[in-house]
Design an enzyme around this catalytic site. Structure first.
Site, PDB file in Angstrom:
ATOM      1  N   CYS A  19       0.987  -1.237   0.048  1.00 11.95           N
ATOM      2  CA  CYS A  19      -0.063   0.074  -0.129  1.00 11.95           C
ATOM      3  C   CYS A  19       0.918   1.230   0.045  1.00 11.95           C
ATOM      4  O   CYS A  19       2.145   1.171   0.084  1.00 11.95           O
ATOM      5  CB  CYS A  19      -0.797  -0.139   1.154  1.00 11.95           C
ATOM      6  SG  CYS A  19      -0.330  -0.004   2.651  1.00 11.95           S
ATOM      7  N   CYS A  64      -2.081   1.533  -4.240  1.00 10.01           N
ATOM      8  CA  CYS A  64      -0.842   2.028  -4.757  1.00 10.01           C
ATOM      9  C   CYS A  64      -0.975   2.494  -6.050  1.00 10.01           C
ATOM     10  O   CYS A  64       0.164   2.800  -6.539  1.00 10.01           O
ATOM     11  CB  CYS A  64       0.320   1.295  -4.251  1.00 10.01           C
ATOM     12  SG  CYS A  64       0.240  -0.427  -4.729  1.00 10.01           S
ATOM     13  N   CYS A 106       3.557  -0.250  -8.608  1.00  9.76           N
ATOM     14  CA  CYS A 106       4.379  -1.639  -8.481  1.00  9.76           C
ATOM     15  C   CYS A 106       4.489  -2.007  -9.739  1.00  9.76           C
ATOM     16  O   CYS A 106       3.698  -2.146 -10.565  1.00  9.76           O
ATOM     17  CB  CYS A 106       2.993  -2.539  -7.899  1.00  9.76           C
ATOM     18  SG  CYS A 106       3.493  -3.802  -7.266  1.00  9.76           S
TER      19      CYS A 106
END
Length: 136
Positions: free
Chosen positions: A11, A85, A89
């Site tokens: 997160c 997020c 990523c």
């Protein structure tokens, strides 16, 4: 997947949702899963309200420290669970990704964080059961 699956929870601040998910996974898997967590912009400490919510279910995350998610963590994980997020990523072909849309507990009162905690527990139970049917 390796003999011991590796799950990475990500997160933004690695201070609430991902820490609660990591705590539940450690508890529910009985150590049969390697658990990692990280953030795209890690905070300085774990959210104290998240710590309290987890303490209510006998899981202690008070000693955890927010960490920066690394490309290596993503590459080496069997399952990558993101929680708010966005595109931070890295994506590797063939890797299993799940995006859990959950309220951010930052700045929320305990009664609201409990709802997030309970939703995380339900999702972790399903995830662990899929990886280790005998564990849950």
């Amino acid at each position: 997947m390796t003999d011991m699956p590796i799950i990475l929870f990500v997160c933004v601040h690695n201070a609430g949702r991902s820490q609660m998910a990591a705590g539940f996974t450690r508890a529910l898997s009985g150590g049969a899963v390697e658990v990692r967590s990280g953030g795209s912009e890690p905070g300085t400490s774990v959210n104290p309200v998240a710590v309290e919510a987890m303490r209510e279910v006998a899981i202690d995350i008070s000693e955890e420290v927010p960490q920066l998610m690394t490309t290596e963590q993503v590459r080496d994980s069997d399952v990558v669970v993101t929680m708010g997020c966005g595109d931070a990523c890295p994506v590797f072909p063939g890797k299993r990704y799940e995006d859990w849309e959950l309220e951010d507990p930052a700045g929320r009162p305990l009664d609201e964080v409990r709802l997030v905690r309970d939703e995380i527990k339900t999702r972790v139970e399903k995830l662990v059961a899929g990886l280790l049917p005998e564990a849950v």
